[in-house]
Design an enzyme around this catalytic site. Structure first.
Site, PDB file in Angstrom:
ATOM      1  N   LEU A 404      -0.463   2.589   5.359  1.00  0.00           N
ATOM      2  CA  LEU A 404      -1.321   1.422   5.129  1.00  0.00           C
ATOM      3  C   LEU A 404      -0.872   0.556   3.963  1.00  0.00           C
ATOM      4  CD1 LEU A 404      -4.739   3.298   5.513  1.00  0.00           C
ATOM      5  CD2 LEU A 404      -3.301   2.356   7.315  1.00  0.00           C
ATOM      6  N   CYS A 405       0.403   0.566   3.633  1.00  0.00           N
ATOM      7  CA  CYS A 405       0.908  -0.192   2.480  1.00  0.00           C
ATOM      8  C   CYS A 405       0.161   0.193   1.205  1.00  0.00           C
ATOM      9  CB  CYS A 405       0.809  -1.703   2.723  1.00  0.00           C
ATOM     10  SG  CYS A 405       1.966  -2.313   3.954  1.00  0.00           S
ATOM     11  N   ASN A 406      -0.242   1.436   1.129  1.00  0.00           N
ATOM     12  CA  ASN A 406      -0.925   1.949  -0.058  1.00  0.00           C
ATOM     13  C   ASN A 406      -0.312   3.303  -0.393  1.00  0.00           C
ATOM     14  OD1 ASN A 406      -2.914   3.107  -1.905  1.00  0.00           O
ATOM     15  ND2 ASN A 406      -4.252   1.448  -1.241  1.00  0.00           N
TER      16      ASN A 406
END
EC number: 2.8.1.9
Length: 843
Positions: A404-406
């Site tokens: 999640l781009c996290n």
């Protein structure tokens, strides 16, 4: 007055303050949601129909010119941009005397603008700190921080650092960044940090700045910047996360922090009052406002004008961001509680939910409407995120999976250390791939995120999906393997019913005519998947999952004329197009078009970087591009250069390993140590040289489909053809004497085969993992929800959906000279198939 219960109070929040009932708004304003459950609002929310109509009227009723001019049309654009800028500031309660707003492409562009300003503001560089829950775009700023930095792994670390700011007087410029809301699990971080840092930093010269990533927060919650003394110095956001359209972002700057950009080196058109290019290299920056100095080049003025329509439409439909916050809070709490309550028959939790212990779905100040989780089976094993997302897609349920781009939030929730992830990277783990579980741990999460137009049906639909497909009601393996009748095997019992090759990857099959022997090679059937279609822009190989109409591209091999003949269109249609390409690599004398030149081009096939030879003939590219509606051309795998190999497979006894979980210890003997893995070369196949399925298994699957008459959404219980599995070999049983004695899924126990009069030997490599591509009707190109839905219930091994078996020529065959065995190295419809069973398998 009758009292109101807490439950009744909660449901009053559902759509409270909206102009109409949620379902009424959806039906009129969001036709794109018909038959679709959309749960990825953290990626982008959806735009309203009336927003697009309003913007269209704006464009057709006015003449908008480039703002960098004095013409009437240009001045109209300038005026509208100024008005929208002010409206945007007021939307966030930001006083234009205290704040300026810079229009950018998106939140990431705003972050980079701040990072560039910090880098250029001093020759000594700056120090950078960021919270572990930061989006990847915030993490990337660290690469520009020459003074180093720090990742704060907890709120307590941040609080401790803030408390010590006054103890260390330093001239170094510092920037602290964090998300207002985690885009992974919706946890909301303290807004108060900005004021605390400012108050502490003033004692050390006021050289500590704050950057707030509000992109995730503002999609469903108000952002209040009315107190400038407590506000971040820099706030970044994306408007499409609030309105769905336009694709536009903003950087909101406290004017007192604007000096950071004074020494920004780059300048673009519209940001300067004068530029000298001959002789003296000099320029004068605009000083009228911060946005005048930072908005390089021509603004996306049409998008900014569209933003005006977005504000008006949003307010008309939903009233306020507070209304949306209450609505989504109610739904998120209900969704979280229902998922959290799911249990298997043995009490094992179904969902592993990644909620911060500091957050509460009842408290909007600590938690937003995002839920991150993974699924487990009744034995506690992880269910792959990719499989869940694929199954959801077949049901028209849109969710998000992955990291999640996290990176910090995801790795922390899953228990991965940096050293762990480096090791998994070396083992092949990449962002966006389907390595779902490695070393017994998930590599990513599933995410559900809600928006203004989410309704109760969306919540119910997803929970029902989990209940139907992933909640185990009883300890049984009956559905895993079909019942096998205890009768002696009468050899020969199996034969080749059909032979198919797929000359162009992901396109239709060419079925070998009855009575014709077909050459088999180490890489598979001759001409199988030797060509592919590649995107002319990216070089990536196209596939049916993205372009279902590829099923209607029908190649055939004409060995008499040495041509690959390709037709496009539904079988029997009168408007079919025809293309012929020579099978001879150097022959340019083709029937309908010229091969012309080929050029080597890097292409991506199933994640592999492959060099292919692309046809540069315009008629070839036009033939396929016109039919698919995508710029593409034909490409061919180069001769004698296979660097691709079949994927490593589990041993043939994988089903046995799965069954061990449910039977008495000692029922199966201990497996011997596996032999060293052999490499099996392939061309453009996904995973192996040959794919085999059983007609009996297809029949049994169709019985299960028909038995499950419950139709979910647009799905039907119509039987599927064997063609959807895109197998090279379909094996059938000789059932003249006992038509009811089929043995479905008997192929699961095969470890080797002998085929044909010469008893050509094949190794069975393992089971074929299935994706949603099997839902595409190979005769119409129409996507359905079967057979994937039924397979998800009945055909899982190690939490992977499987159907069919991967095969290759036996190693003992390939050591022999193919020329001396030319006749043996062929297959034909009707050839007898003699399987060898796993050593511990009995009927």
């Amino acid at each position: 007055m009758v009292g109101v219960t807490s439950c009744e109070e909660e449901i009053l929040e559902y759509g409270r303050g909206y102009s109409e009932d949620v379902d009424t708004i959806r039906e009129r304003e969001y036709p794109q949601l018909k038959d679709t459950t959309y749960l990825d609002h953290a990626g982008t929310t959806l735009y309203a129909k009336s927003l697009i109509e309003s913007f269209s009227r704006e464009l057709t009723s006015n003449l908008f010119g480039n703002p960098h001019s004095l013409s009437t049309s240009s001045q109209l654009s300038t005026q509208r941009v100024d008005d929208v800028r002010l409206r945007a500031l007021r939307f966030f309660k930001a006083d234009p005397e205290e704040f300026d707003l810079v229009f950018v492409a998106n939140a990431t562009a705003a972050i980079k603008l701040v990072a560039d300003g910090m880098r250029d503001s001093t020759r000594q560089g700056f120090w950078y700190g960021y919270h572990v829950d930061a989006h990847t775009s915030l993490v990337g700023v660290r690469e520009l921080a020459e003074k180093g930095g720090r990742c704060f792994t907890s709120d307590d670390e941040v609080e401790d650092w803030i408390s010590r700011l006054c103890d260390v007087r330093s001239e170094s410029l510092k920037l602290f960044a964090y998300p207002a809301q985690s885009n992974m699990n919706g946890r909301r971080l303290p807004f108060s940090w900005c004021k605390k840092i400012r108050d502490q930093g003033e004692t050390t010269g006021g050289n500590v700045y704050t950057l707030l990533d509000a992109a995730s927060l503002v999609s469903t919650s108000p952002l209040d910047l009315s107190d400038a003394s407590a506000a971040p110095d820099f706030t970044v956001l994306s408007f499409y996360k609030i309105f769905g359209f336009p694709d536009l972002g903003a950087l909101i700057v406290r004017k007192s922090a604007g000096q950071i950009f004074e020494h920004r080196r780059y300048f673009g058109g519209g940001t300067v009052d004068m530029v000298l290019t001959r002789g003296l290299q000099w320029h004068a920056k605009k000083q009228s406002s911060i946005h005048d100095r930072l908005e390089d080049g021509t603004l996306p003025f049409h998008n900014i004008i569209a933003l005006d329509s977005a504000f008006a439409t949003h307010e008309r439909l939903f009233g306020s961001m507070q209304n949306i916050s209450s609505h989504t809070r109610f739904l998120a709490k209900r969704l979280y509680d229902r998922l959290n309550a799911l249990r298997h028959f043995n009490g094992q939790r179904v969902c592993e939910l990644y909620k911060s212990p500091r957050s509460d779905y009842n408290q909007p100040s600590t938690q937003g409407p995002i839920i991150a989780f993974n699924l487990r089976n009744s034995q506690g094993s992880w269910i792959g995120k990719s499989e869940v997302e694929r199954l959801a897609a077949t049901k028209n349920i849109q969710i998000r999976s992955g990291s999640l781009c996290n990176p910090g939030g995801t790795s922390g929730s899953l228990g991965w250390t940096g050293a762990d992830l480096l090791q998994q990277f070396s083992a092949g783990l990449r962002c966006g791939d389907d390595h779902d579980v490695m070393d017994g741990r998930p590599t990513g999460v599933l995410r559900l995120s809600l928006g203004p137009m989410t309704n109760l049906e969306d919540i119910n639909t997803f929970v029902e999906l989990v209940e139907e497909f992933y909640v185990e009601k009883a300890a049984t393996v009956d559905s895993l393997v079909a019942p096998v009748h205890s009768v002696p095997l009468q050899q020969p019992r199996f034969y080749i019913e059909s032979l198919s090759l797929y000359p162009i990857k992901s396109c239709g099959p060419f079925k070998v005519p009855d009575g014709r022997r077909w050459e088999i090679r180490r890489e598979g059937l001759a001409w199988d998947r030797e060509w592919c279609l590649i995107h002319q822009g990216t070089g990536a190989a196209l596939n049916q999952k993205k372009y279902p109409r590829m099923a209607l591209i029908r190649p055939s091999i004409d060995l008499d004329r040495n041509v690959l003949r390709v037709t496009c269109g539904e079988p029997g249609s009168t408007d079919q197009k025809l293309l012929e390409v020579s099978l001879l690599r150097e022959n340019t004398e083709l029937a309908t078009t010229s091969l012309c030149q080929r050029t080597s081009k890097a292409s991506t096939v199933c994640g592999d970087q492959v060099t292919v030879q692309a046809y540069t003939s315009p008629p070839v590219a036009q033939f396929f591009s016109d039919f698919l509606g995508v710029p593409c051309t034909l490409a061919r795998f180069p001769p004698h250069s296979s660097t691709r190999y079949a994927s490593p497979r589990k041993a043939p006894g994988a089903w046995k390993q799965y069954l061990r979980k449910f039977v008495m210890p000692g029922s199966f003997p201990q497996d011997p140590s596996p032999p060293p893995a052999e490499k099996h070369p392939i061309l453009l196949s996904n995973e192996s040289p040959i794919l085999l399925i059983s007609r009996s298994s297809v029949n049994y699957l169709n019985e299960n489909i028909k038995a499950n008459q419950k139709k979910i959404r647009t799905g039907t219980s119509k039987a599927v053809a064997a063609d959807v599995f895109r197998a090279n070999i379909v094996v059938a049983e000789s059932l003249a004497d006992s038509p009811k004695m089929e043995q479905p899924y008997i192929e699961d126990q095969w470890e080797a085969l002998k085929i044909g009069p010469g008893e050509l030997r094949f190794d069975v490599l393992g089971s074929c993992q299935r994706c949603s591509m099997v839902c595409i009707d190979q005769f119409t190109g129409v996507r359905r929800d079967e057979p994937f839905s039924t397979l998800a219930k009945t055909r899982k091994i190690n939490n992977k959906i499987v159907f069919g078996r991967h095969c290759s020529l036996s190693a003992s065959e390939v050591t022999q000279d193919q020329h001396d065995n030319a006749e043996r190295w062929t297959l034909m419809v009707g050839d007898i198939v003699i399987p060898s069973y796993a050593h511990d398998y009995t009927l």
